[in-house]
Design an enzyme around this catalytic site. Structure first.
Site, PDB file in Angstrom:
ATOM      1  CE1 TYR A  29     -18.806  37.323  69.111  1.00  0.00           C
ATOM      2  CE2 TYR A  29     -19.069  35.859  70.984  1.00  0.00           C
ATOM      3  CZ  TYR A  29     -18.346  36.826  70.308  1.00  0.00           C
ATOM      4  OH  TYR A  29     -17.154  37.273  70.839  1.00  0.00           O
ATOM      5  NE  ARG A  72     -10.988  39.199  71.118  1.00  0.00           N
ATOM      6  CZ  ARG A  72     -10.804  39.877  72.253  1.00  0.00           C
ATOM      7  NH1 ARG A  72      -9.950  40.870  72.301  1.00  0.00           N
ATOM      8  NH2 ARG A  72     -11.461  39.555  73.334  1.00  0.00           N
TER       9      ARG A  72
HETATM   10  C1  LIG Z   1     -11.374  34.899  75.869  1.00  0.00           C
HETATM   11  C2  LIG Z   1     -11.653  36.382  76.058  1.00  0.00           C
HETATM   12  C3  LIG Z   1     -12.845  36.910  75.615  1.00  0.00           C
HETATM   13  C4  LIG Z   1     -13.120  38.275  75.795  1.00  0.00           C
HETATM   14  N1  LIG Z   1     -14.305  38.768  75.313  1.00  0.00           N
HETATM   15  C5  LIG Z   1     -14.575  40.086  75.455  1.00  0.00           C
HETATM   16  C6  LIG Z   1     -15.784  40.638  74.926  1.00  0.00           C
HETATM   17  O1  LIG Z   1     -16.589  39.929  74.329  1.00  0.00           O
HETATM   18  N2  LIG Z   1     -16.004  41.978  75.082  1.00  0.00           N
HETATM   19  C7  LIG Z   1     -15.106  42.789  75.752  1.00  0.00           C
HETATM   20  O2  LIG Z   1     -15.374  43.994  75.875  1.00  0.00           O
HETATM   21  N3  LIG Z   1     -13.946  42.286  76.255  1.00  0.00           N
HETATM   22  C8  LIG Z   1     -13.669  40.970  76.108  1.00  0.00           C
HETATM   23  N4  LIG Z   1     -12.496  40.467  76.607  1.00  0.00           N
HETATM   24  C9  LIG Z   1     -11.568  41.387  77.262  1.00  0.00           C
HETATM   25  C10 LIG Z   1     -10.824  42.230  76.212  1.00  0.00           C
HETATM   26  O3  LIG Z   1     -10.396  41.393  75.155  1.00  0.00           O
HETATM   27  C11 LIG Z   1      -9.622  42.901  76.860  1.00  0.00           C
HETATM   28  O4  LIG Z   1     -10.054  43.622  78.000  1.00  0.00           O
HETATM   29  C12 LIG Z   1      -8.958  43.867  75.911  1.00  0.00           C
HETATM   30  O5  LIG Z   1      -8.628  43.254  74.682  1.00  0.00           O
HETATM   31  C13 LIG Z   1      -7.714  44.409  76.568  1.00  0.00           C
HETATM   32  O6  LIG Z   1      -7.146  45.341  75.708  1.00  0.00           O
HETATM   33  P1  LIG Z   1      -5.843  46.120  76.125  1.00  0.00           P
HETATM   34  O7  LIG Z   1      -5.570  47.119  75.045  1.00  0.00           O
HETATM   35  O8  LIG Z   1      -5.966  46.626  77.519  1.00  0.00           O
HETATM   36  O9  LIG Z   1      -4.703  45.006  76.194  1.00  0.00           O
HETATM   37  P2  LIG Z   1      -4.037  44.153  75.019  1.00  0.00           P
HETATM   38  O10 LIG Z   1      -4.991  43.864  73.930  1.00  0.00           O
HETATM   39  O11 LIG Z   1      -3.361  43.008  75.683  1.00  0.00           O
HETATM   40  O12 LIG Z   1      -2.960  45.140  74.408  1.00  0.00           O
HETATM   41  C14 LIG Z   1      -1.773  45.404  75.076  1.00  0.00           C
HETATM   42  C15 LIG Z   1      -0.751  45.855  74.043  1.00  0.00           C
HETATM   43  O13 LIG Z   1       0.421  46.282  74.733  1.00  0.00           O
HETATM   44  C16 LIG Z   1       1.548  45.770  74.045  1.00  0.00           C
HETATM   45  N5  LIG Z   1       2.633  45.659  75.040  1.00  0.00           N
HETATM   46  C17 LIG Z   1       2.677  44.820  76.104  1.00  0.00           C
HETATM   47  N6  LIG Z   1       3.800  45.009  76.807  1.00  0.00           N
HETATM   48  C18 LIG Z   1       4.488  46.013  76.178  1.00  0.00           C
HETATM   49  C19 LIG Z   1       5.744  46.673  76.428  1.00  0.00           C
HETATM   50  N7  LIG Z   1       6.518  46.349  77.490  1.00  0.00           N
HETATM   51  N8  LIG Z   1       6.128  47.623  75.564  1.00  0.00           N
HETATM   52  C20 LIG Z   1       5.364  47.986  74.497  1.00  0.00           C
HETATM   53  N9  LIG Z   1       4.166  47.387  74.204  1.00  0.00           N
HETATM   54  C21 LIG Z   1       3.742  46.419  75.053  1.00  0.00           C
HETATM   55  C22 LIG Z   1       1.093  44.416  73.507  1.00  0.00           C
HETATM   56  O14 LIG Z   1       1.890  43.999  72.400  1.00  0.00           O
HETATM   57  C23 LIG Z   1      -0.338  44.724  73.106  1.00  0.00           C
HETATM   58  O15 LIG Z   1      -0.442  45.180  71.756  1.00  0.00           O
HETATM   59  C24 LIG Z   1     -12.190  39.108  76.444  1.00  0.00           C
HETATM   60  C25 LIG Z   1     -10.971  38.578  76.887  1.00  0.00           C
HETATM   61  C26 LIG Z   1     -10.709  37.216  76.697  1.00  0.00           C
HETATM   62  C27 LIG Z   1      -9.395  36.675  77.175  1.00  0.00           C
END
Ligand SMILES: Cc1cc2nc3c(=O)[nH]c(=O)nc-3n(C[C@H](O)[C@H](O)[C@H](O)COP(=O)(O)OP(=O)(O)OC[C@H]3O[C@@H](n4cnc5c(N)ncnc54)[C@H](O)[C@@H]3O)c2cc1C
Length: 227
Positions: free
Chosen positions: A214, A100
């Site tokens: 993996y 990641r």
């Molecule tokens: C166990 C697990 C395994 C997974 N495996 C896979 C996989 O193999 N393949 C896949 O495609 N997906 C997978 N996923 C899903 C994937 O990890 C998520 O969908 C993705 O990481 C979400 O990214 P995001 O940027 O939307 O959110 P996040 O990664 O949560 O990023 C949100 C960001 O917003 C910031 N933030 C939050 N609130 C505020 C605020 N009020 N002000 C300013 N900043 C803020 C946080 O600090 C963070 O940096 C998995 C999820 C889990 C839990």
């Protein structure tokens, strides 16, 4: 853009490609990703290639040969689906396994020269309704934009503002544990060596629980070093 995770970075890149000026607001003061591996399926890798990241992915990610399911008690392999070049042939792009942090860095390096990134900035207020929508930071600073995108994760504050209240994820009762094991250790174990020599998504199925494993680095080099 509120949030500098994988979602925020991807959306920010697309907006810059369309000619927009983007500011990414991130509450964390350091850039990075927690967790171990992530699977990047062809629907994603097709886009990443289009964004110019194909060679980088080929360099640092692993292309699994397939997915195998096993019994938890005997280890017997009861199912196997071939991936590898099948993904490229049938879906037009590879299936990757990657760390990641490596994936996030790849996107961050692509996006950061094109946008303004504000770290250590938590959004605590949002007004989506006025002519010029705004967010308020913890510092009290108010920032206005034509469009505010909430990419702030599963506990999104922006989503709460837009939908008028909390919409928490439903607890499943399941817990996920993640760990990484050095490839150099695995290749020395006769039972584990196969998972390095033939990279795959390996699943062990048990009543009410399962385990997936993996490889997430370019293991051929790691193996070569050990031999
Ligand atoms: C166990 C697990 C395994 C997974 N495996 C896979 C996989 O193999 N393949 C896949 O495609 N997906 C997978 N996923 C899903 C994937 O990890 C998520 O969908 C993705 O990481 C979400 O990214 P995001 O940027 O939307 O959110 P996040 O990664 O949560 O990023 C949100 C960001 O917003 C910031 N933030 C939050 N609130 C505020 C605020 N009020 N002000 C300013 N900043 C803020 C946080 O600090 C963070 O940096 C998995 C999820 C889990 C839990």
């Amino acid at each position: 853009m509120v949030g500098c995770g994988l979602g925020g970075l991807g959306a920010a890149f697309c907006l810059t490609q369309a000619g927009h000026r983007v500011t990414v607001i991130e509450s964390s003061s350091v850039i990075g990703e927690v967790g171990a591996g992530i699977q990047v399926s062809p629907n994603s890798s097709r886009l990443l290639r289009r964004w110019g990241l194909g060679t980088h992915l080929d360099d640092i990610a692993v292309k699994p040969e397939g997915i195998a399911f096993r019994r938890y008690d005997t280890g017997e392999r009861v199912g196997f689906t071939k991936w590898g070049e099948v993904m490229e042939r049938d879906y037009g792009a590879p299936y990757y396994h990657i760390h990641r942090a490596d994936f996030h860095k790849l996107l961050y390096d692509l996006v950061s020269p094109r946008v303004t990134i504000m770290l250590g900035s938590t959004v605590v207020g949002c007004d989506p309704n006025s002519v010029s929508p705004s967010v308020t930071l913890e510092s009290g600073k108010v920032m206005r934009a034509d469009l505010i995108i909430g990419a702030d994760g599963v506990k999104s504050y922006i989503q709460q503002v837009v939908s008028g209240g909390p919409n928490p994820a439903e607890p499943t009762g399941d817990a996920a544990y993640r760990a990484t094991i050095p490839a150099s250790v695995m290749v020395q174990d006769p039972e584990l060596r196969e998972f390095i020599e033939h990279p795959q998504m390996a699943g062990w199925m048990a009543p009410g629980r399962h385990l997936m494993a993996y490889p997430i680095v370019s293991l051929f080099e790691a193996v070569a070093r050990v031999y």
